[in-house]
Design an enzyme around this catalytic site. Structure first.
Site: not given
Length: 639
Positions: A353, A467, A469, A480
């Protein structure tokens, strides 16, 4: 049509398509990611804290926030803005965000890497492992060649495709200089997206280093890395002029690898990429000192990693485990991505990532799926070329001393124990989806997020940090931003449904859902426009620490820590190529929630460690969706 698809002498299409607008045409003129106003950030931060705190706690947090806003926060903010003005080629989040990923010492697998699995090929006989591996590899190479030649269609978000997604518009815009081309697209309600991450899809690896990893890319390398049964193979897929090998030759080499009956190595190297990054960094140093430099260079520079698994996929849960972590012997988690294909032709991508976000990987996946299913390079009847694969394919050999063997054994024990403790569960809610929700004028995403809040309240009787994104790729070097779905609105609505049902009429409940939808819509729009608060506060904290300042009190507030301990971490995507996506929990006592709202159903994939019960959470989500849909249809719950 052959004309559109540049054929090489070999007769195989080298490119997916030839866009008349160059790939990077808009990149220069993309708008810059705005640094939000400090007062807006503090207001948004306090709005997100409100549902998580009692009155006393909130008062303390509010005091700290306002003191920060007037004092050290203001100074840091001004420095950030000044720094941003001096770096107009990038965005204020780029440096801090790369650092956040690359300095993290936890293993990448389960903590950072995510997966997306492909839908099966609609023509079932094409789902044979060799056929699909060949076709997807060829399509991936075509994507790479198309991108590097500047022929890949630029990534554009069209709000009015009838006007902007047309040949006429493209013919005009290509003559607009790239320094102002973005404005031309904007005039017709089209938003070009940042494509600066795409080059890292190929020939790239995250290298473990002490304290902070490095991203490495070698665009000159022409070979593919293939893992099977824990063994490593490489072969060239491009010739010295950069032309792709004939698909029948790629097929021959893959067939050779699939029929190789070498035993699995006693100490599979792949496990090292599942280790703590510092541990792996020092073991890598040992590997290099032990005469493995050339072999590691092959691994690191390979175009990508193709992982061929020797078993079929049993069901969706097994699929998620396979693509999210699988057997570390047969993965190289540090590669920008692993293309995984199982015995029955089920395919998926596991991606690292730090180099990029879902947008780039999803575009790659969409193109590879479309190309490999609509214009496959080979058919199940195709015969592999009669080439000497034993010469073309090199099996990598690693020299391991006792320290390395011990390191691999320990990595395997840790990995196996972690994976053993991870549960993955999923549901499909079949009683409605996007169509019905839009008809009722509520946001489908807001409804899914409301169901998660309601479910957690039902299961654990609390509201916790959540959360979601959101991509900021509409800006130059955007990454993001966080949407904070837990709000005073979702809390009020969830409590009405879970605790005070008898006190509310169906109409009142409908109004509460509409309130949540409006507020969530606002948060989503703000985040996509770079007007969230999370990245801004993160950058101010990063700036303070990089200047060697004492950490401001604001950041030492336990409430700040709790808000960033995301117990419910969520991410959504919908694509014709993707069957399902998912990731691990981001905290030990959290849930990793991958979800998709389709036209007439809602799918949800939840990962959890033993601290939480994922199966029960999903049952509560299902019940919440049932209740919400009933109310939206004007029915009484329980009827």
């Amino acid at each position: 049509a052959p004309g559109r698809r540049g054929y090489s002498g070999a007769g195989a299409a080298e490119f997916l398509h030839r866009s008349i607008v160059p790939t990077m045409h808009y990149q220069k003129s993309l708008p810059r990611l705005p640094v939000p106003k400090l007062e807006d950030t503090i207001t948004r931060y306090l709005n997100a804290q409100k549902p998580l705190l009692n009155d006393d706690q909130f008062r303390k947090t509010e005091e700290l926030a306002h003191a920060f806003e007037k004092g050290i926060g203001r100074e840091l903010h001004e420095q950030l803005v000044a720094q941003d003005n001096q770096n107009k080629h990038t965005s204020y989040i780029t440096g801090p965000w790369f650092d956040m990923y690359l300095k993290a010492r936890e293993p990448v697998v389960l903590n950072f890497n995510a997966f997306m699995s492909f839908n099966p090929d609609p023509k079932s006989e094409y789902n044979d492992q060799l056929t699909r591996a060949t076709n997807m590899t060829v399509s991936a190479i075509r994507f790479m060649k198309t991108f590097r030649a500047g022929y890949l269609e630029p990534e554009v978000f069209h709000l009015n495709p009838e006007k902007s997604d047309t040949e006429t518009f493209k013919k005009i815009i290509r003559f607009v200089p790239s320094s102002i081309s973005w404005f031309g697209a904007y005039m017709v309600n089209a938003y070009p997206l940042d494509m600066s991450q795409y080059f890292r899809l190929f020939n790239s690896t995250r290298l473990p280093k002490l304290d902070k990893d490095e991203l490495y890319t070698d665009e000159k390398a022409k070979h593919l890395l293939v893992l099977r049964n824990g063994n490593f193979y490489v072969f060239d897929v491009l010739d010295r002029d950069g032309n792709m090998l004939k698909p029948s030759e790629i097929q021959a080499h893959l067939k050779y690898i699939l029929s190789d009956n070498s035993p699995a190595p006693a100490f599979p190297l792949g496990y090292l990429t599942s280790e703590n990054r510092d541990t792996w960094a020092s073991l890598r140093k040992t590997l290099l000192e032990n005469g493995n430099e050339e072999a590691l260079q092959k691994v690191d520079s390979a175009m990508f990693c193709l992982s061929l698994d020797d078993f079929p996929v049993k069901d969706f849960v097994h699929l998620s485990h396979t693509m999210l972590h699988g057997d570390a012997a047969n993965r190289w988690y540090d590669k920008s991505f692993n293309l995984i294909i199982t015995k029955d032709g089920t395919a998926g991508i596991n991606f690292e990532h730090s180099w990029g976000d879902g947008v780039a990987v999803l575009r790659f996946q969409n193109e590879v799926f479309k190309d490999s299913t609509e214009t496959p390079a080979i058919s199940p009847q195709s015969q592999p070329a009669s080439v000497d694969s034993s010469r073309a394919v090199q099996k990598l050999d690693f020299k391991l001393n006792d320290a390395l063997k011990a390191g691999i054994t320990k990595a395997k024990q840790k990995f196996d124990a972690t994976v053993e403790s991870l549960s993955v569960n999923m549901i499909q809610f079949q009683e409605g989806g996007k169509e019905l929700l839009k008809q009722k004028k509520v946001s489908p995403d807001a409804v899914a997020q409301l169901a998660f809040q309601m479910a957690f309240l039902r299961q654990y009787d609390q509201t916790v940090a959540t959360y979601e994104s959101c991509s900021t790729a509409a800006f130059k070097h955007g990454r993001t931003e966080t949407i904070r779905p837990a709000s005073v609105h979702t809390k009020k609505c969830s409590e009405a449904f879970v605790k005070e049902l008898s006190k509310h009429s169906t109409e009142e409940l409908q109004n509460l859902i509409v309130e949540c939808s409006k507020y969530h819509g606002r948060l989503t729009k703000e985040a996509a426009m770079g007007q969230g608060f999370d990245r801004h506060l993160f950058s101010l904290r990063y700036l303070a620490l990089s200047k060697g300042l004492a950490l401001p009190d604001f950041y030492q507030d336990p409430a700040y820590g709790r808000l960033n301990h995301n117990i419910i971490s969520t991410s959504t995507l919908v694509s014709p190529a993707v069957q399902l996506g998912g990731f691990g929990p981001v905290v030990p006592d959290g849930f990793g929630v991958g979800y998709q709202v389709q036209d007439d159903w809602i799918g949800c994939n939840v990962s959890a460690y033993p601290a939480r019960n994922g199966k029960e959470f999903l049952e509560c989500i299902y019940k919440s969706l049932e209740d919400i849909f009933k109310v939206l249809k004007g029915k009484k719950i329980g009827s």
